[in-house]
Design a protein around this motif. Structure first.
Motif, PDB file in Angstrom:
ATOM      1  N   SER A 180       0.824  -1.210   0.000  1.00 29.63           N
ATOM      2  CA  SER A 180       0.000   0.000   0.000  1.00 29.63           C
ATOM      3  C   SER A 180       0.858   1.260   0.000  1.00 29.63           C
ATOM      4  O   SER A 180       0.527   2.251  -0.667  1.00 29.63           O
ATOM      5  CB  SER A 180      -0.937   0.001   1.212  1.00 29.63           C
ATOM      6  OG  SER A 180      -1.777  -1.138   1.193  1.00 29.63           O
ATOM      7  N   LEU A 181       1.969   1.211   0.736  1.00 29.99           N
ATOM      8  CA  LEU A 181       2.873   2.372   0.751  1.00 29.99           C
ATOM      9  C   LEU A 181       3.568   2.542  -0.596  1.00 29.99           C
ATOM     10  O   LEU A 181       3.749   3.677  -1.072  1.00 29.99           O
ATOM     11  CB  LEU A 181       3.894   2.205   1.876  1.00 29.99           C
ATOM     12  CG  LEU A 181       3.324   2.265   3.302  1.00 29.99           C
ATOM     13  CD1 LEU A 181       4.399   1.942   4.331  1.00 29.99           C
ATOM     14  CD2 LEU A 181       2.692   3.628   3.591  1.00 29.99           C
ATOM     15  N   GLU A 182       3.946   1.433  -1.218  1.00 22.80           N
ATOM     16  CA  GLU A 182       4.534   1.519  -2.561  1.00 22.80           C
ATOM     17  C   GLU A 182       3.517   2.059  -3.564  1.00 22.80           C
ATOM     18  O   GLU A 182       3.858   2.832  -4.472  1.00 22.80           O
ATOM     19  CB  GLU A 182       5.029   0.145  -2.999  1.00 22.80           C
ATOM     20  CG  GLU A 182       6.242  -0.371  -2.260  1.00 22.80           C
ATOM     21  CD  GLU A 182       7.516   0.327  -2.691  1.00 22.80           C
ATOM     22  OE1 GLU A 182       7.534   0.935  -3.773  1.00 22.80           O
ATOM     23  OE2 GLU A 182       8.504   0.272  -1.923  1.00 22.80           O
TER      24      GLU A 182
ATOM     25  N   THR B 249      -6.286   0.071   0.124  1.00 20.03           N
ATOM     26  CA  THR B 249      -6.393  -0.224   1.552  1.00 20.03           C
ATOM     27  C   THR B 249      -5.691  -1.536   1.855  1.00 20.03           C
ATOM     28  O   THR B 249      -5.985  -2.556   1.219  1.00 20.03           O
ATOM     29  CB  THR B 249      -7.869  -0.326   1.981  1.00 20.03           C
ATOM     30  OG1 THR B 249      -8.551   0.865   1.620  1.00 20.03           O
ATOM     31  CG2 THR B 249      -7.968  -0.528   3.488  1.00 20.03           C
ATOM     32  N   PRO B 250      -4.754  -1.546   2.808  1.00 21.15           N
ATOM     33  CA  PRO B 250      -4.087  -2.810   3.145  1.00 21.15           C
ATOM     34  C   PRO B 250      -5.077  -3.817   3.705  1.00 21.15           C
ATOM     35  O   PRO B 250      -5.945  -3.483   4.515  1.00 21.15           O
ATOM     36  CB  PRO B 250      -3.046  -2.396   4.194  1.00 21.15           C
ATOM     37  CG  PRO B 250      -3.529  -1.083   4.733  1.00 21.15           C
ATOM     38  CD  PRO B 250      -4.271  -0.414   3.618  1.00 21.15           C
ATOM     39  N   GLY B 251      -4.948  -5.054   3.276  1.00 22.30           N
ATOM     40  CA  GLY B 251      -5.923  -6.070   3.644  1.00 22.30           C
ATOM     41  C   GLY B 251      -6.006  -6.355   5.126  1.00 22.30           C
ATOM     42  O   GLY B 251      -7.072  -6.722   5.630  1.00 22.30           O
TER      43      GLY B 251
ATOM     44  N   TYR C 109      -3.314  -9.222   1.057  1.00 19.24           N
ATOM     45  CA  TYR C 109      -4.257  -8.679   0.086  1.00 19.24           C
ATOM     46  C   TYR C 109      -4.308  -7.157   0.219  1.00 19.24           C
ATOM     47  O   TYR C 109      -3.910  -6.583   1.236  1.00 19.24           O
ATOM     48  CB  TYR C 109      -5.673  -9.211   0.332  1.00 19.24           C
ATOM     49  CG  TYR C 109      -5.861 -10.673   0.027  1.00 19.24           C
ATOM     50  CD1 TYR C 109      -6.439 -11.086  -1.174  1.00 19.24           C
ATOM     51  CD2 TYR C 109      -5.458 -11.643   0.939  1.00 19.24           C
ATOM     52  CE1 TYR C 109      -6.603 -12.427  -1.447  1.00 19.24           C
ATOM     53  CE2 TYR C 109      -5.630 -12.987   0.670  1.00 19.24           C
ATOM     54  CZ  TYR C 109      -6.205 -13.377  -0.528  1.00 19.24           C
ATOM     55  OH  TYR C 109      -6.362 -14.707  -0.802  1.00 19.24           O
ATOM     56  N   VAL C 110      -4.840  -6.535  -0.809  1.00 18.55           N
ATOM     57  CA  VAL C 110      -5.243  -5.128  -0.735  1.00 18.55           C
ATOM     58  C   VAL C 110      -6.632  -4.998  -1.326  1.00 18.55           C
ATOM     59  O   VAL C 110      -7.062  -5.812  -2.160  1.00 18.55           O
ATOM     60  CB  VAL C 110      -4.265  -4.183  -1.471  1.00 18.55           C
ATOM     61  CG1 VAL C 110      -2.912  -4.155  -0.787  1.00 18.55           C
ATOM     62  CG2 VAL C 110      -4.141  -4.553  -2.949  1.00 18.55           C
ATOM     63  N   ARG C 111      -7.355  -3.979  -0.869  1.00 21.24           N
ATOM     64  CA  ARG C 111      -8.671  -3.663  -1.422  1.00 21.24           C
ATOM     65  C   ARG C 111      -8.542  -2.426  -2.301  1.00 21.24           C
ATOM     66  O   ARG C 111      -8.046  -1.391  -1.860  1.00 21.24           O
ATOM     67  CB  ARG C 111      -9.673  -3.407  -0.300  1.00 21.24           C
ATOM     68  CG  ARG C 111     -11.116  -3.348  -0.774  1.00 21.24           C
ATOM     69  CD  ARG C 111     -12.058  -2.872   0.323  1.00 21.24           C
ATOM     70  NE  ARG C 111     -11.914  -1.438   0.564  1.00 21.24           N
ATOM     71  CZ  ARG C 111     -12.705  -0.730   1.370  1.00 21.24           C
ATOM     72  NH1 ARG C 111     -13.672  -1.318   2.043  1.00 21.24           N
ATOM     73  NH2 ARG C 111     -12.521   0.566   1.524  1.00 21.24           N
ATOM     74  N   ILE C 112      -8.999  -2.553  -3.535  1.00 25.22           N
ATOM     75  CA  ILE C 112      -8.910  -1.455  -4.501  1.00 25.22           C
ATOM     76  C   ILE C 112     -10.331  -1.004  -4.822  1.00 25.22           C
ATOM     77  O   ILE C 112     -11.160  -1.794  -5.282  1.00 25.22           O
ATOM     78  CB  ILE C 112      -8.212  -1.901  -5.804  1.00 25.22           C
ATOM     79  CG1 ILE C 112      -6.911  -2.661  -5.491  1.00 25.22           C
ATOM     80  CG2 ILE C 112      -7.921  -0.694  -6.686  1.00 25.22           C
ATOM     81  CD1 ILE C 112      -6.297  -3.344  -6.698  1.00 25.22           C
TER      82      ILE C 112
END
Length: 280
Positions: free
Chosen positions: A234-236, A245-247, A257-260
């Protein structure tokens, strides 16, 4: 939902919730002084956890169980047969089944929206939340509703009569206008989000990131490469000008995971896909 937990749970009681899940599911247990027991929701169980695996000592103390289809953050659906299993489970163990149906109007690919009340016995043990935040773009207005048998709703109504006395009247009037409309907006709304889903999904997959295509909702739930954590990715992504959003914000089951979110135009989503895949 937090108020429902306050109305139903005492210290020492248990609430069963999905992991990953919307953060209020775990927060409402803490606010009520209750304990949280989570069930994994992932590809391995087709996003429908095996309820028979919940230990008996948990079931004896559990008073409430929350599920959410279409899911946030997983963007997955459950089958009608699974809803039947949930109701049978609730009746057997005397556990209130709470269905968070916030994304009821954002279900893609001509799939049928399934309310908990499609199941005939649901009224005996279940309640269902909905929110105009999602269906009619009234996020921030904080207006929604809970459906259920009067005896199941009474504890919440009693509690809320001492906490809040009604939403600002112009917002209520807007909600009345929405709910008594011809609902043509809802079809247009769904088509907009399905088109956005397709644009971002195609942009990601065509550029090398194999993600799951959402069944509904406003998000893509994407597994990241193993050399990242949810936070580091998420930071990258922020460095690339894209916010995800970091999972692990949705529970430990969301790590990796991440939420897009699908809340931008097609053009911007296509560009976001290109920037994100540069990290893969």
């Amino acid at each position: 939902m937090a108020h429902l937990a306050l109305a139903y749970l005492d210290p020492g009681d248990i609430i069963i919730a999905p992991d990953p899940g919307y953060p209020i599911y775990s927060a409402c247990a803490r606010l009520a002084g209750a304990d949280l027991y989570t069930v994994p929701v992932n590809e391995d169980n087709n996003f429908m956890p095996d309820l028979s695996l919940i230990p008996l000592d948990i079931l004896r103390r559990a008073k409430m169980m929350i599920f959410n289809y279409p899911g946030n953050p997983t963007a997955a659906l459950a089958t009608k047969e699974y809803f039947k299993e949930m109701i049978s489970f609730g009746l057997k163990h005397n556990i209130l089944i709470v269905h968070d149906f916030a994304y009821s109007e954002l279900i893609f690919d001509n799939n049928e929206p399934i309310s908990i009340f499609h199941i005939p016995d649901a009224k005996k043990i279940a309640v269902e939340f909905n929110s105009l935040s999602k269906s009619f773009n009234m996020a921030g207005a904080r207006i929604g509703y809970l459906i259920g048998y009067p005896s199941l709703l009474k504890p919440l109504a009693s509690l809320k009569s001492h906490i809040d006395y009604g939403v600002f009247l112009p917002i209520q009037n807007a909600a009345v206008k929405a709910l008594t409309s011809d609902y043509s907006f809802l079809q247009e709304h769904k088509e907009t989000y399905q088109a956005r889903r397709d644009v971002l999904f195609d942009s990601l997959t065509e550029n090398g990131w194999n993600v799951r295509k959402p069944d509904g909702g406003m998000f893509i739930w994407a597994r990241i490469p193993p050399h990242y954590t949810s936070l580091s990715f998420s930071l990258e992504a922020i460095e690339q000008g894209v916010v995800v959003t970091p999972g692990n914000a949705f529970g430990m089951g969301g790590e990796g995971y991440v939420r897009i979110a699908l809340v931008q135009s097609d053009e911007r989503l296509r560009e976001a896909g290109l920037r994100l895949t540069s990290l893969i």
